[in-house]
Design a protein around this motif. Structure first.
Motif, PDB file in Angstrom:
ATOM      1  N   PRO A  91       0.802  -1.403  -0.052  1.00  0.00           N
ATOM      2  CA  PRO A  91       0.077   0.082   0.071  1.00  0.00           C
ATOM      3  C   PRO A  91       0.908   1.299  -0.042  1.00  0.00           C
ATOM      4  CG  PRO A  91       0.043  -0.879   2.122  1.00  0.00           C
ATOM      5  CD  PRO A  91       0.769  -1.988   1.138  1.00  0.00           C
ATOM      6  N   ALA A  92       0.531   2.401  -0.557  1.00  0.00           N
ATOM      7  CA  ALA A  92       0.882   3.568  -0.495  1.00  0.00           C
ATOM      8  C   ALA A  92       0.598   4.227   0.665  1.00  0.00           C
ATOM      9  CB  ALA A  92       0.388   4.586  -1.745  1.00  0.00           C
ATOM     10  N   LEU A  93       1.771   4.011   1.591  1.00  0.00           N
ATOM     11  CA  LEU A  93       1.739   4.909   2.948  1.00  0.00           C
ATOM     12  C   LEU A  93       1.577   6.530   2.922  1.00  0.00           C
ATOM     13  CD1 LEU A  93       4.239   2.551   4.933  1.00  0.00           C
ATOM     14  CD2 LEU A  93       2.028   2.160   4.458  1.00  0.00           C
ATOM     15  N   ALA A  94       1.746   6.996   1.749  1.00  0.00           N
ATOM     16  CA  ALA A  94       1.539   8.409   1.963  1.00  0.00           C
ATOM     17  C   ALA A  94       0.018   8.721   1.881  1.00  0.00           C
ATOM     18  CB  ALA A  94       2.243   9.088   0.518  1.00  0.00           C
ATOM     19  N   GLY A  95      -0.966   7.905   1.476  1.00  0.00           N
ATOM     20  CA  GLY A  95      -2.167   8.151   1.506  1.00  0.00           C
ATOM     21  C   GLY A  95      -2.812   8.417   0.165  1.00  0.00           C
ATOM     22  N   ARG A  96      -2.018   8.309  -0.851  1.00  0.00           N
ATOM     23  CA  ARG A  96      -2.461   8.686  -2.363  1.00  0.00           C
ATOM     24  C   ARG A  96      -2.493   7.445  -3.049  1.00  0.00           C
ATOM     25  NH1 ARG A  96       2.431  12.133  -5.048  1.00  0.00           N
ATOM     26  NH2 ARG A  96       1.473  11.154  -6.826  1.00  0.00           N
ATOM     27  N   GLY A  97      -2.551   6.097  -2.569  1.00  0.00           N
ATOM     28  CA  GLY A  97      -2.684   4.852  -3.325  1.00  0.00           C
ATOM     29  C   GLY A  97      -3.891   4.656  -3.796  1.00  0.00           C
ATOM     30  N   ALA A  98      -4.012   3.709  -4.820  1.00  0.00           N
ATOM     31  CA  ALA A  98      -5.231   3.292  -5.707  1.00  0.00           C
ATOM     32  C   ALA A  98      -6.586   2.955  -4.416  1.00  0.00           C
ATOM     33  CB  ALA A  98      -5.006   2.294  -6.369  1.00  0.00           C
ATOM     34  N   GLU A  99      -6.078   2.218  -3.427  1.00  0.00           N
ATOM     35  CA  GLU A  99      -7.036   1.974  -2.639  1.00  0.00           C
ATOM     36  C   GLU A  99      -7.594   3.014  -1.581  1.00  0.00           C
ATOM     37  OE1 GLU A  99      -5.829  -1.335   0.081  1.00  0.00           O
ATOM     38  OE2 GLU A  99      -5.746  -2.640  -1.695  1.00  0.00           O
ATOM     39  N   SER A 100      -6.753   3.767  -1.479  1.00  0.00           N
ATOM     40  CA  SER A 100      -6.960   5.010  -0.460  1.00  0.00           C
ATOM     41  C   SER A 100      -8.079   5.809  -1.183  1.00  0.00           C
ATOM     42  CB  SER A 100      -6.033   5.705  -0.030  1.00  0.00           C
ATOM     43  OG  SER A 100      -5.219   5.046   0.936  1.00  0.00           O
ATOM     44  N   VAL A 101      -7.480   6.275  -2.329  1.00  0.00           N
ATOM     45  CA  VAL A 101      -8.359   7.040  -3.462  1.00  0.00           C
ATOM     46  C   VAL A 101      -9.893   6.488  -3.835  1.00  0.00           C
ATOM     47  CG1 VAL A 101      -8.348   8.359  -5.697  1.00  0.00           C
ATOM     48  CG2 VAL A 101      -6.326   8.260  -4.269  1.00  0.00           C
ATOM     49  N   ARG A 102      -9.703   5.175  -3.925  1.00  0.00           N
ATOM     50  CA  ARG A 102     -11.074   4.613  -4.328  1.00  0.00           C
ATOM     51  C   ARG A 102     -11.857   4.745  -3.086  1.00  0.00           C
ATOM     52  NH1 ARG A 102     -10.545  -1.564  -3.612  1.00  0.00           N
ATOM     53  NH2 ARG A 102     -10.978  -0.747  -1.361  1.00  0.00           N
ATOM     54  N   ASP A 103     -11.601   4.310  -1.775  1.00  0.00           N
ATOM     55  CA  ASP A 103     -12.333   4.473  -0.543  1.00  0.00           C
ATOM     56  C   ASP A 103     -12.937   5.916  -0.312  1.00  0.00           C
ATOM     57  OD1 ASP A 103     -11.851   1.856  -0.240  1.00  0.00           O
ATOM     58  OD2 ASP A 103     -10.464   1.979   1.021  1.00  0.00           O
ATOM     59  N   ALA A 104     -12.000   6.833  -0.616  1.00  0.00           N
ATOM     60  CA  ALA A 104     -12.290   8.183  -0.483  1.00  0.00           C
ATOM     61  C   ALA A 104     -13.400   8.512  -1.465  1.00  0.00           C
ATOM     62  CB  ALA A 104     -10.930   9.186  -0.565  1.00  0.00           C
ATOM     63  N   ILE A 105     -13.276   8.370  -2.374  1.00  0.00           N
ATOM     64  CA  ILE A 105     -14.336   8.725  -3.731  1.00  0.00           C
ATOM     65  C   ILE A 105     -15.579   7.936  -3.428  1.00  0.00           C
ATOM     66  CG2 ILE A 105     -14.857   8.657  -6.132  1.00  0.00           C
ATOM     67  CD1 ILE A 105     -11.848   9.031  -6.820  1.00  0.00           C
ATOM     68  N   ALA A 106     -15.550   6.845  -2.914  1.00  0.00           N
ATOM     69  CA  ALA A 106     -16.888   5.972  -2.781  1.00  0.00           C
ATOM     70  C   ALA A 106     -17.507   6.450  -1.532  1.00  0.00           C
ATOM     71  CB  ALA A 106     -16.394   4.526  -2.612  1.00  0.00           C
ATOM     72  N   SER A 107     -16.892   7.018  -0.579  1.00  0.00           N
ATOM     73  CA  SER A 107     -17.478   7.331   0.619  1.00  0.00           C
ATOM     74  C   SER A 107     -18.164   8.891   0.355  1.00  0.00           C
ATOM     75  CB  SER A 107     -16.645   7.517   1.704  1.00  0.00           C
ATOM     76  OG  SER A 107     -15.576   8.600   1.542  1.00  0.00           O
ATOM     77  N   THR A 108     -17.647   9.522  -0.592  1.00  0.00           N
ATOM     78  CA  THR A 108     -18.073  10.891  -0.909  1.00  0.00           C
ATOM     79  C   THR A 108     -19.348  10.895  -1.968  1.00  0.00           C
ATOM     80  OG1 THR A 108     -16.095  11.976  -0.662  1.00  0.00           O
ATOM     81  CG2 THR A 108     -17.820  13.171  -1.720  1.00  0.00           C
ATOM     82  N   ILE A 109     -19.232   9.779  -2.842  1.00  0.00           N
ATOM     83  CA  ILE A 109     -20.191   9.466  -4.008  1.00  0.00           C
ATOM     84  C   ILE A 109     -21.481   9.011  -3.188  1.00  0.00           C
ATOM     85  CG2 ILE A 109     -20.708   8.050  -5.787  1.00  0.00           C
ATOM     86  CD1 ILE A 109     -19.026  10.322  -6.592  1.00  0.00           C
ATOM     87  N   ALA A 110     -21.251   8.229  -2.193  1.00  0.00           N
ATOM     88  CA  ALA A 110     -22.348   7.456  -1.430  1.00  0.00           C
ATOM     89  C   ALA A 110     -23.293   8.518  -0.795  1.00  0.00           C
ATOM     90  CB  ALA A 110     -21.953   6.583  -0.477  1.00  0.00           C
ATOM     91  N   THR A 111     -22.864   9.510  -0.423  1.00  0.00           N
ATOM     92  CA  THR A 111     -23.520  10.660   0.107  1.00  0.00           C
ATOM     93  C   THR A 111     -24.481  11.642  -0.868  1.00  0.00           C
ATOM     94  OG1 THR A 111     -21.840  12.622  -0.016  1.00  0.00           O
ATOM     95  CG2 THR A 111     -21.579  10.927   1.901  1.00  0.00           C
ATOM     96  N   LEU A 112     -24.269  11.406  -2.265  1.00  0.00           N
ATOM     97  CA  LEU A 112     -24.902  12.144  -3.235  1.00  0.00           C
ATOM     98  C   LEU A 112     -26.124  11.559  -3.362  1.00  0.00           C
ATOM     99  CD1 LEU A 112     -21.881  12.970  -5.685  1.00  0.00           C
ATOM    100  CD2 LEU A 112     -22.856  14.454  -3.946  1.00  0.00           C
ATOM    101  N   PRO A 113     -27.222  12.401  -3.911  1.00  0.00           N
ATOM    102  CA  PRO A 113     -28.414  11.631  -4.501  1.00  0.00           C
ATOM    103  C   PRO A 113     -28.204  10.743  -5.833  1.00  0.00           C
ATOM    104  CG  PRO A 113     -28.730  14.035  -4.076  1.00  0.00           C
ATOM    105  CD  PRO A 113     -27.138  13.740  -3.862  1.00  0.00           C
ATOM    106  N   GLU A 114     -28.828   9.863  -5.997  1.00  0.00           N
ATOM    107  CA  GLU A 114     -28.665   8.930  -7.309  1.00  0.00           C
ATOM    108  C   GLU A 114     -28.483   9.567  -8.567  1.00  0.00           C
ATOM    109  OE1 GLU A 114     -30.491   4.762  -9.067  1.00  0.00           O
ATOM    110  OE2 GLU A 114     -31.312   5.634  -7.289  1.00  0.00           O
ATOM    111  N   GLN A 115     -29.300  10.822  -8.754  1.00  0.00           N
ATOM    112  CA  GLN A 115     -29.213  11.303 -10.135  1.00  0.00           C
ATOM    113  C   GLN A 115     -27.884  12.185 -10.269  1.00  0.00           C
ATOM    114  OE1 GLN A 115     -31.218  12.037  -7.599  1.00  0.00           O
ATOM    115  NE2 GLN A 115     -31.586  14.317  -7.152  1.00  0.00           N
ATOM    116  N   LEU A 116     -27.077  12.401  -9.302  1.00  0.00           N
ATOM    117  CA  LEU A 116     -25.935  13.068  -9.344  1.00  0.00           C
ATOM    118  C   LEU A 116     -24.726  12.096  -9.376  1.00  0.00           C
ATOM    119  CD1 LEU A 116     -26.201  16.220  -7.084  1.00  0.00           C
ATOM    120  CD2 LEU A 116     -26.669  15.762  -9.250  1.00  0.00           C
ATOM    121  N   ARG A 117     -24.739  10.888  -9.516  1.00  0.00           N
ATOM    122  CA  ARG A 117     -24.043   9.837  -9.833  1.00  0.00           C
ATOM    123  C   ARG A 117     -23.662   9.249 -11.082  1.00  0.00           C
ATOM    124  NH1 ARG A 117     -25.649   6.001  -4.734  1.00  0.00           N
ATOM    125  NH2 ARG A 117     -26.356   7.430  -3.210  1.00  0.00           N
ATOM    126  N   ARG A 118     -23.541  10.298 -12.061  1.00  0.00           N
ATOM    127  CA  ARG A 118     -23.636   9.578 -13.688  1.00  0.00           C
ATOM    128  C   ARG A 118     -22.079   9.191 -14.071  1.00  0.00           C
ATOM    129  NH1 ARG A 118     -28.889  11.101 -15.102  1.00  0.00           N
ATOM    130  NH2 ARG A 118     -29.724  12.742 -14.167  1.00  0.00           N
TER     131      ARG A 118
END
Length: 233
Positions: free
Chosen positions: A116-143
Motif C-alpha cells: 500500500p502507498a503509505l503516503a495516503g494517495r494510493g489506489a485503495e485510499s483514493v477509491r475508498d475516499a471517492i466511494a465514501s463521498t459519492i455515497a452521500t450524493l443523490p442517485e441522479q448526481l452519480r452519473r
C-alpha cells in the motif's frame, strides 16, 4: 505573423535560468516560477485505460453540461507525496475535497514492493475516499467521473462496482478535457500552496475550504454560487 502561446510564455521567463524574476513571481496567483513545455511533460504508463473508459465514450450530456451529475476529479500534490483529492461537478461547479491522510508507518517503515502507498494517495485510499463521498450524493448526481491517467485510479473498475458511477479517462496530455477541475485546482492553490505538506489539513478543515469555495460567486453561473447537491433535482 503568428506567434504561438508557448513562445509568448517563454519570452516572459528569464532565458538564462528558465524562471521568472522574484518580483514577477510575487504577482502570480499560482506562484509557479518555472515553466515546462507540454512537449517535455513526463509520460506515464496507462495500461489501466482501456477503450471503453476513454472520454470519447462519455455521454454527450456530460460534454454540454445539460444534465448535472457528471464530475471531474484529480489530486493536488504536496510535500513528501502528500495529496488532497478534488471532485468538481461540471454543471454546477460544486466542489468537494477528499481527505487522504497518511497511513501508519509512513516515514518510519521501508517501502514494500506492491504494498500500500503509505503516503495516503494510493489506489485503495483514493477509491475508498471517492466511494465514501459519492455515497452521500443523490442517485441522479452519480452519473460519471472523468479523471486523468494517474495510477491512483488503478481500481476504477472496483469503484464503479461499489458506487455505480461510470469512470472515464481523459486523453494523454489533454488537461483541457477536464478544464473545470483544472481551473478549480488553481483556485484551491490559494489555500494549499505548492510545496506545503497537505497532510496537515484535517477533514473538518478541508470541508471548510470547500464551503468557502462553494460560496464564491462564479461568472459562469451568472455570479451565483454553486448550489448544494441536495437542492439539485
Amino acid at each position: 505573423m503568428r506567434i504561438s502561446h508557448e513562445a509568448t510564455y517563454q519570452a516572459l521567463y528569464v532565458q538564462s535560468r528558465g524562471a521568472l524574476n522574484r518580483e514577477l513571481v510575487a504577482c502570480l496567483r499560482t506562484g509557479r516560477a518555472l515553466r515546462v513545455p507540454r512537449s517535455r511533460a513526463r509520460k506515464r504508463g496507462d495500461g489501466m485505460v482501456t477503450p471503453e473508459v476513454m472520454i470519447s465514450r462519455r455521454p454527450a450530456e456530460a460534454a454540454d453540461r445539460a444534465v448535472p451529475g457528471h464530475w471531474e476529479g484529480d489530486l493536488i500534490i504536496g510535500l513528501d507525496s502528500s495529496a488532497i483529492g478534488t471532485l468538481v461537478e461540471r454543471t454546477t461547479r460544486f466542489t468537494t475535497l477528499l481527505h487522504l491522510p497518511r497511513m501508519d508507518g509512513h516515514g518510519t517503515e521501508p517501502r514494500v514492493k506492491n504494498g500500500p502507498a503509505l503516503a495516503g494517495r494510493g489506489a485503495e485510499s483514493v477509491r475508498d475516499a471517492i466511494a465514501s463521498t459519492i455515497a452521500t450524493l443523490p442517485e441522479q448526481l452519480r452519473r460519471s467521473l472523468t479523471w486523468d491517467r494517474g495510477k491512483e485510479m488503478a481500481q476504477h473498475a472496483q469503484l464503479r462496482i461499489d458506487t455505480g458511477i461510470q469512470v472515464y479517462f481523459a486523453d494523454p496530455n489533454s488537461p483541457w478535457q477536464r478544464g473545470t477541475n483544472e481551473n478549480t485546482n488553481g483556485l484551491l492553490r490559494q489555500y494549499f500552496p505548492k510545496g506545503a505538506d497537505l497532510s496537515r489539513w484535517n477533514r473538518d478543515e478541508l470541508d471548510a475550504v470547500a464551503a468557502t469555495l462553494n460560496s464564491r460567486p462564479r461568472k459562469t453561473l451568472g455570479w451565483k454560487h454553486p448550489p448544494k447537491p441536495s437542492t439539485i433535482s
